[in-house]
Design a protein around this motif. Structure first.
Motif, short mmCIF file in Angstrom:
data_model
loop_
_atom_site.label_atom_id
_atom_site.label_comp_id
_atom_site.label_asym_id
_atom_site.label_seq_id
_atom_site.Cartn_x
_atom_site.Cartn_y
_atom_site.Cartn_z
N UNK A 1 67.96 16.50 21.26
CA UNK A 1 66.71 16.54 22.03
C UNK A 1 66.11 17.95 21.99
N UNK A 2 66.99 18.96 21.96
CA UNK A 2 66.52 20.35 21.92
C UNK A 2 65.72 20.62 20.65
N UNK A 3 65.96 19.84 19.59
CA UNK A 3 65.21 20.03 18.35
C UNK A 3 63.71 19.86 18.60
N UNK A 4 63.36 18.95 19.50
CA UNK A 4 61.94 18.69 19.80
C UNK A 4 61.44 19.47 21.00
N UNK A 5 62.33 19.70 21.97
CA UNK A 5 61.85 20.24 23.25
C UNK A 5 62.39 21.64 23.56
N UNK A 6 63.24 22.17 22.72
CA UNK A 6 63.86 23.47 22.99
C UNK A 6 64.93 23.32 24.08
N UNK B 1 78.65 32.29 24.01
CA UNK B 1 77.28 32.51 23.52
C UNK B 1 76.31 32.43 24.70
N UNK B 2 75.20 33.15 24.59
CA UNK B 2 74.13 32.95 25.56
C UNK B 2 73.36 31.68 25.14
N UNK B 3 72.59 31.12 26.05
CA UNK B 3 71.82 29.93 25.66
C UNK B 3 70.76 30.28 24.63
N UNK B 4 70.29 31.55 24.64
CA UNK B 4 69.37 32.01 23.59
C UNK B 4 70.07 31.99 22.23
N UNK B 5 71.32 32.44 22.21
CA UNK B 5 72.08 32.42 20.93
C UNK B 5 72.37 31.00 20.49
N UNK B 6 72.62 30.10 21.46
CA UNK B 6 72.85 28.69 21.12
C UNK B 6 71.58 28.11 20.47
N UNK B 7 70.43 28.39 21.08
CA UNK B 7 69.16 27.90 20.51
C UNK B 7 68.95 28.46 19.11
N UNK B 8 69.28 29.74 18.92
CA UNK B 8 69.09 30.37 17.61
C UNK B 8 69.97 29.70 16.56
N UNK B 9 71.19 29.32 16.95
CA UNK B 9 72.10 28.66 16.00
C UNK B 9 71.57 27.26 15.65
N UNK B 10 71.01 26.58 16.65
CA UNK B 10 70.42 25.25 16.39
C UNK B 10 69.24 25.42 15.41
N UNK B 11 68.43 26.44 15.62
CA UNK B 11 67.30 26.73 14.71
C UNK B 11 67.80 26.97 13.30
N UNK B 12 68.82 27.82 13.20
CA UNK B 12 69.34 28.21 11.88
C UNK B 12 69.81 26.97 11.11
N UNK B 13 70.52 26.08 11.82
CA UNK B 13 71.09 24.92 11.12
C UNK B 13 70.05 23.83 10.84
N UNK B 14 69.07 23.72 11.70
CA UNK B 14 68.11 22.61 11.56
C UNK B 14 66.88 23.01 10.75
N UNK B 15 66.64 24.32 10.66
CA UNK B 15 65.42 24.77 10.02
C UNK B 15 64.19 24.56 10.90
N UNK B 16 64.39 24.14 12.15
CA UNK B 16 63.28 23.95 13.09
C UNK B 16 63.27 25.12 14.07
#
Ligand SMILES: NC(=O)c1ccc[n+]([C@@H]2O[C@H](COP(=O)([O-])OP(=O)(O)OC[C@H]3O[C@@H](n4cnc5c(N)ncnc54)[C@H](OP(=O)(O)O)[C@@H]3O)[C@@H](O)[C@H]2O)c1
Length: 281
Positions: free
Chosen positions: A150-155, A198-213
């Motif tokens: 869900x974070x892929x669409x809504x952060x 990890x901070x939640x900012x770092x978690x989001x960054x890792x999701x970005x890195x892996x998804x390309x979103x």
């Protein structure tokens, strides 16, 4: 040597039972306990003894624990009712002559100001008072608490600021719980268990890195985060408890900072990149 596992109808207890079976514990020496025992039907078909009991019903607990040697006590999920419920479990274990208990607690339960820690520290104290040799597994935050698809669409949204959270797959904690109850005796009474912090900012960054979103983390005040959670459909009490956990996490309450999980697993914990890959799959 019979091992009773409560919460066996939930994912944590089930995974712990699968791990005990893999460790060579005969199915007939495992007792799976929960209320919705239809969920454990397949375990019964594999020879695990399945018994129905409620934390609200002392007689059912005494019956479920009769003849057992050890108890993997998976904490209940009814927040606000667990002090009394867990006391019922401890009393039934004492009546059944259980010789070792492993209990799933919360990070830094004895010093944490997080609302959720209160019922866990009360249970730890009840276990100490019972005199039954007990191990407290202070489990870190499950990755399953975050809906990464869900974070892929809504952060990601939270109130944990720059606090590091030792995020860990639930299955890894369940495997550690199986190791702790399977072991002879009590080597260590308290384990602070978690993965890489990890901070939640770092978690989001890792999701970005892996998804390309582009996935961003939005940090809110605990009050605004409570309102946000209510808006997305959580009951207000649950929203307040979640927001309180993030408030405490901002001050390090959910950072484990030990190698205890590695010690119980006998191998390194899963790196956060792999944890995220699993959660996105
Ligand atoms: N560290 C974390 O991030 C985190 C996150 C969520 C939960 N937790 C804790 O970890 C525990 C296990 O996790 P999970 O994911 O497997 O939780 P879950 O899916 O909510 O399962 C909870 C288990 O507890 C049993 N239970 C609840 N109330 C009960 C009662 N009154 N009497 C008897 N059994 C009861 C349920 O069985 P029945 O409904 O069949 O009775 C179920 O087997 C939770 O209960 C909670 O204490 C930790």
């Amino acid at each position: 040597m019979t091992i009773v596992v409560t919460g066996a109808t939930g994912p944590f207890g089930r995974t712990a039972i699968e791990s005990l079976l893999r460790r060579g514990v005969p199915a007939g020496q495992i007792v799976a306990v929960g209320r919705s025992v239809e969920k454990a039907k397949d375990l019964g078909e594999r020879g695990v003894v399945v018994k129905s009991a409620s934390y609200d019903d002392p007689a059912s607990l005494r019956e479920a624990f009769a003849g057992a040697d050890k108890l993997l006590f998976v904490s209940g999920s009814e927040v606000g009712r667990r002090v009394e419920q867990h006391q019922n479990v401890v009393d039934a274990a004492k009546a059944a002559g259980i010789s070792k208990i492993v209990y799933t607690s919360a990070p830094h339960a004895d010093t944490s100001d997080m609302i959720l820690a209160g019922e866990h520290v009360a249970t730890e104290r009840a276990l100490i008072a019972s005199g039954i040799p007990s191990v407290f597994l202070r489990n870190g935050w499950y990755i399953e608490n975050y809906n990464l698809p869900t974070a892929l669409d809504h952060g990601l949204t939270g109130a944990a600021g720059e606090g590091k959270i030792s995020i860990v797959p639930r299955a890894e904690l369940a495997e550690a719980a199986a190791a702790a109850i399977h072991a002879d005796g009590v080597e260590q009474q308290v384990y602070e268990l978690g993965g890489e912090g990890v901070t939640l900012g770092e978690l989001a960054a890792e999701v970005s890195r892996q998804s390309g979103r582009e996935v961003t983390y939005t940090n809110l005040s605990p009050q605004d985060y409570t309102e946000f959670l209510v808006k997305v459909g959580l009951p207000s009490e649950a929203a307040a408890v979640f927001a309180d956990s993030d408030r405490a996490a901002a001050n390090g309450a959910l950072f484990t900072g030990t190698e205890d999980l590695q010690k119980l697993l006998g191998r390194p914990v899963t790196p956060i990149a792999e944890v995220v890959r699993g959660a996105l799959a």
